[in-house]
Design an enzyme around this catalytic site. Structure first.
Site, PDB file in Angstrom:
ATOM      1  N   CYS A 122       2.489  21.224  13.718  1.00  0.00           N
ATOM      2  CA  CYS A 122       3.610  22.024  13.185  1.00  0.00           C
ATOM      3  C   CYS A 122       3.421  23.526  13.406  1.00  0.00           C
ATOM      4  O   CYS A 122       4.385  24.285  13.318  1.00  0.00           O
ATOM      5  CB  CYS A 122       3.808  21.746  11.708  1.00  0.00           C
ATOM      6  SG  CYS A 122       4.268  20.035  11.373  1.00  0.00           S
ATOM      7  N   HIS A 160       8.204  27.832   9.123  1.00  0.00           N
ATOM      8  CA  HIS A 160       8.204  26.432   9.518  1.00  0.00           C
ATOM      9  C   HIS A 160       8.951  25.649   8.438  1.00  0.00           C
ATOM     10  O   HIS A 160       8.746  25.868   7.245  1.00  0.00           O
ATOM     11  CB  HIS A 160       6.762  25.938   9.646  1.00  0.00           C
ATOM     12  CG  HIS A 160       6.665  24.450   9.764  1.00  0.00           C
ATOM     13  ND1 HIS A 160       7.428  23.731  10.661  1.00  0.00           N
ATOM     14  CD2 HIS A 160       5.909  23.534   9.087  1.00  0.00           C
ATOM     15  CE1 HIS A 160       7.133  22.449  10.547  1.00  0.00           C
ATOM     16  NE2 HIS A 160       6.228  22.303   9.592  1.00  0.00           N
ATOM     17  N   ASN A 185      11.756  18.146   9.014  1.00  0.00           N
ATOM     18  CA  ASN A 185      10.609  18.820   9.633  1.00  0.00           C
ATOM     19  C   ASN A 185      10.549  18.409  11.108  1.00  0.00           C
ATOM     20  O   ASN A 185      10.237  17.256  11.416  1.00  0.00           O
ATOM     21  CB  ASN A 185       9.339  18.411   8.892  1.00  0.00           C
ATOM     22  CG  ASN A 185       8.091  19.057   9.458  1.00  0.00           C
ATOM     23  OD1 ASN A 185       8.124  19.670  10.522  1.00  0.00           O
ATOM     24  ND2 ASN A 185       6.980  18.912   8.749  1.00  0.00           N
TER      25      ASN A 185
HETATM   26  N1  ACO Z   1      10.948   7.974  -2.148  1.00  0.00           N
HETATM   27  C1  ACO Z   1      10.671   7.653  -3.415  1.00  0.00           C
HETATM   28  N2  ACO Z   1       9.447   7.737  -3.938  1.00  0.00           N
HETATM   29  C2  ACO Z   1       8.445   8.162  -3.130  1.00  0.00           C
HETATM   30  C3  ACO Z   1       8.669   8.494  -1.797  1.00  0.00           C
HETATM   31  C4  ACO Z   1       9.965   8.390  -1.295  1.00  0.00           C
HETATM   32  N3  ACO Z   1      10.302   8.695  -0.025  1.00  0.00           N
HETATM   33  N4  ACO Z   1       7.495   8.886  -1.243  1.00  0.00           N
HETATM   34  C5  ACO Z   1       6.576   8.803  -2.217  1.00  0.00           C
HETATM   35  N5  ACO Z   1       7.137   8.357  -3.362  1.00  0.00           N
HETATM   36  C6  ACO Z   1       6.522   8.120  -4.656  1.00  0.00           C
HETATM   37  C7  ACO Z   1       5.024   7.951  -4.551  1.00  0.00           C
HETATM   38  O1  ACO Z   1       4.694   6.618  -4.218  1.00  0.00           O
HETATM   39  C8  ACO Z   1       4.592   8.312  -5.965  1.00  0.00           C
HETATM   40  O2  ACO Z   1       4.809   7.198  -6.794  1.00  0.00           O
HETATM   41  P1  ACO Z   1       3.736   6.845  -7.962  1.00  0.00           P
HETATM   42  O3  ACO Z   1       3.725   8.043  -8.854  1.00  0.00           O
HETATM   43  O4  ACO Z   1       4.328   5.619  -8.559  1.00  0.00           O
HETATM   44  O5  ACO Z   1       2.437   6.638  -7.242  1.00  0.00           O
HETATM   45  C9  ACO Z   1       5.585   9.397  -6.369  1.00  0.00           C
HETATM   46  O6  ACO Z   1       6.695   9.261  -5.465  1.00  0.00           O
HETATM   47  C10 ACO Z   1       5.010  10.800  -6.265  1.00  0.00           C
HETATM   48  O7  ACO Z   1       4.354  10.925  -5.001  1.00  0.00           O
HETATM   49  P2  ACO Z   1       3.652  12.256  -4.557  1.00  0.00           P
HETATM   50  O8  ACO Z   1       3.087  12.074  -3.202  1.00  0.00           O
HETATM   51  O9  ACO Z   1       2.737  12.717  -5.645  1.00  0.00           O
HETATM   52  O10 ACO Z   1       4.932  13.237  -4.528  1.00  0.00           O
HETATM   53  P3  ACO Z   1       4.983  14.755  -4.284  1.00  0.00           P
HETATM   54  O11 ACO Z   1       5.693  15.417  -5.379  1.00  0.00           O
HETATM   55  O12 ACO Z   1       3.641  15.315  -3.885  1.00  0.00           O
HETATM   56  O13 ACO Z   1       5.936  14.851  -3.019  1.00  0.00           O
HETATM   57  C11 ACO Z   1       5.774  15.170  -0.635  1.00  0.00           C
HETATM   58  C12 ACO Z   1       5.567  14.207  -1.806  1.00  0.00           C
HETATM   59  C13 ACO Z   1       7.251  15.485  -0.548  1.00  0.00           C
HETATM   60  C14 ACO Z   1       5.311  14.468   0.629  1.00  0.00           C
HETATM   61  C15 ACO Z   1       4.969  16.451  -0.891  1.00  0.00           C
HETATM   62  O14 ACO Z   1       3.650  16.143  -1.249  1.00  0.00           O
HETATM   63  C16 ACO Z   1       4.961  17.334   0.322  1.00  0.00           C
HETATM   64  O15 ACO Z   1       5.970  17.852   0.710  1.00  0.00           O
HETATM   65  N6  ACO Z   1       3.793  17.546   0.912  1.00  0.00           N
HETATM   66  C17 ACO Z   1       3.717  18.330   2.115  1.00  0.00           C
HETATM   67  C18 ACO Z   1       3.863  17.388   3.259  1.00  0.00           C
HETATM   68  C19 ACO Z   1       4.422  18.016   4.481  1.00  0.00           C
HETATM   69  O16 ACO Z   1       5.188  18.941   4.438  1.00  0.00           O
HETATM   70  N7  ACO Z   1       4.040  17.452   5.601  1.00  0.00           N
HETATM   71  C20 ACO Z   1       4.592  17.844   6.827  1.00  0.00           C
HETATM   72  C21 ACO Z   1       3.574  18.191   7.833  1.00  0.00           C
HETATM   73  S1  ACO Z   1       2.579  19.553   7.357  1.00  0.00           S
HETATM   74  C22 ACO Z   1       3.575  20.811   7.270  1.00  0.00           C
HETATM   75  O17 ACO Z   1       4.517  20.835   7.985  1.00  0.00           O
HETATM   76  C23 ACO Z   1       3.291  21.893   6.300  1.00  0.00           C
END
Ligand code: ACO
Length: 325
Positions: free
Chosen positions: A114, A252, A282
């Site tokens: 990214c 980004h 993304n």
């Molecule tokens: N729909 C519904 N529920 C979901 C989904 C989904 N698509 N995905 C995960 N969940 C659930 C999980 O299973 C979890 O359930 P549980 O509590 O029963 O175990 C709950 O939602 C919370 O999951 P978390 O992973 O803790 O959620 P979080 O608030 O951290 O959000 C996310 C997840 C959106 C991926 C966040 O962590 C994030 O944005 N991280 C950065 C990732 C990113 O941007 N990656 C791209 C590449 S790197 C970059 O570009 C910077």
């Protein structure tokens, strides 16, 4: 002093749009969960036979047309991608051929996931400054949909496909001050100890398969907020500037909450942040040039504006570029 100026930018998005509701029919998710956690409402997905080089070429050709140039006017192609058409040759050489450069100059790919566009911009800037290149195409292009496990709701809802391109041109009339047009500075970082937090579980030298994206979302989020907050301050300090001096943050586009945190660190109001994550998701290395072109085309970014771009990606890699448009 010589600076590399952005003289043109253009983008390409595939026709097909997938909404959050469409995804909710495939995996256990909802529009509200995706929108509230990331800001994403929809994303573009490449057609079955649409390659990364196809999208990169479309963006490059549009950038050339806007500048009134042809491939023969370009000395080098720097293409940031994580999703090359083939393991080799570099996708950049396919673009070099498709835009009619023939054997003029050179072309290669840059892989920093990214952060790829920032890495490519920094590389091209250094080639221009060292007088090896006078005009360069810098492209970010991704067919990220090919790397997704469409049964994994934690990753498949986040990404999209697309391409963006800018043309850099050498300007020898620069004064060497922060008032100059062009790239004022670039700042690159990586820390390989975190490579297991965000990766693809395949590759030619391991599984001999393409593999799928795997991610520890919370850790990525935590590092992204910290590292992007650090690197924007580093870029400003290197130029004796403050957050209030920036007209546009072009970040980004991974997650609106990460972008909000960076804007807050800079003291920038939301109206000075270019946001496209809502419609693009993304798009990895393509996300910054796609956002830049959106704001240039709708008239928000104008000549003379100071733009701060920043990104973080797998590796981890991260970086920033300060540019006077
Ligand atoms: N729909 C519904 N529920 C979901 C989904 C989904 N698509 N995905 C995960 N969940 C659930 C999980 O299973 C979890 O359930 P549980 O509590 O029963 O175990 C709950 O939602 C919370 O999951 P978390 O992973 O803790 O959620 P979080 O608030 O951290 O959000 C996310 C997840 C959106 C991926 C966040 O962590 C994030 O944005 N991280 C950065 C990732 C990113 O941007 N990656 C791209 C590449 S790197 C970059 O570009 C910077």
């Amino acid at each position: 002093m010589r600076r590399a100026r952005i003289i043109s930018c253009a983008s390409y998005l595939p026709e097909s749009v997938i909404t959050n509701d469409d995804l909710a029919k495939r995996v256990d998710t909802t529009h509200d969960w995706i929108e509230q956690r990331t800001g994403i409402k929809s994303r573009h997905i490449a057609a079955k036979d649409e390659t990364t080089s196809d999208m990169a070429t479309r963006a490059a050709q549009r950038a050339l047309e806007k500048a009134g140039l042809t491939g023969q006017d370009i000395d080098a192609v720097f293409l940031a991608t994580t999703t090359p058409d083939q393991t080799f040759p570099a996708t950049a050489v396919t673009v070099q051929d498709k835009i009619g450069m023939g054997d003029k100059g050179f072309a290669f790919d840059i892989q920093a996931v990214c952060s790829g566009f920032i890495y490519a911009l920094a590389t091209a800037d250094n080639f221009v400054k060292s007088r090896q290149v006078s005009r360069a195409l810098v492209i970010g292009a991704e067919r990220f949909s090919s790397l997704l496990d469409w049964n994994d709701r934690t990753t498949c809802v986040l990404f999209g496909d697309g391409a963006g391109a800018v043309i850099l041109e050498a300007d020898d009339s620069a004064q060497g001050t922060k008032e100059d047009s062009g790239i004022l500075s670039t700042h690159l970082h990586s820390e390989g100890a975190h490579r297991g937090q965000l990766y693809v579980d395949g590759g030619p030298a391991t599984t001999q398969t393409t593999g799928h994206v795997r991610m520890n979302g919370r850790e990525v989020f935590r590092h992204a907020v910290t590292r992007m907050g650090e690197v924007v301050v580093e870029a400003l300090q290197a130029n004796g500037l403050e957050g209030k001096d920036i007209q546009w943050l072009v970040p980004h586009q991974a997650n609106k909450r990460i972008i909000d945190a960076t804007a807050q660190k800079l003291g920038l109001p939301p109206e000075r942040v270019v946001l496209t994550v809502e419609k693009h998701g993304n798009t990895s290395a393509a996300s910054i040039p796609l956002a830049l072109c959106t704001a240039v085309e709708d008239g928000r970014i104008r000549s003379g504006d100071l733009i701060l771009m920043e990104a973080m990606g797998g590796g981890f890699t991260w970086g920033a570029a300060l540019v006077r448009y």
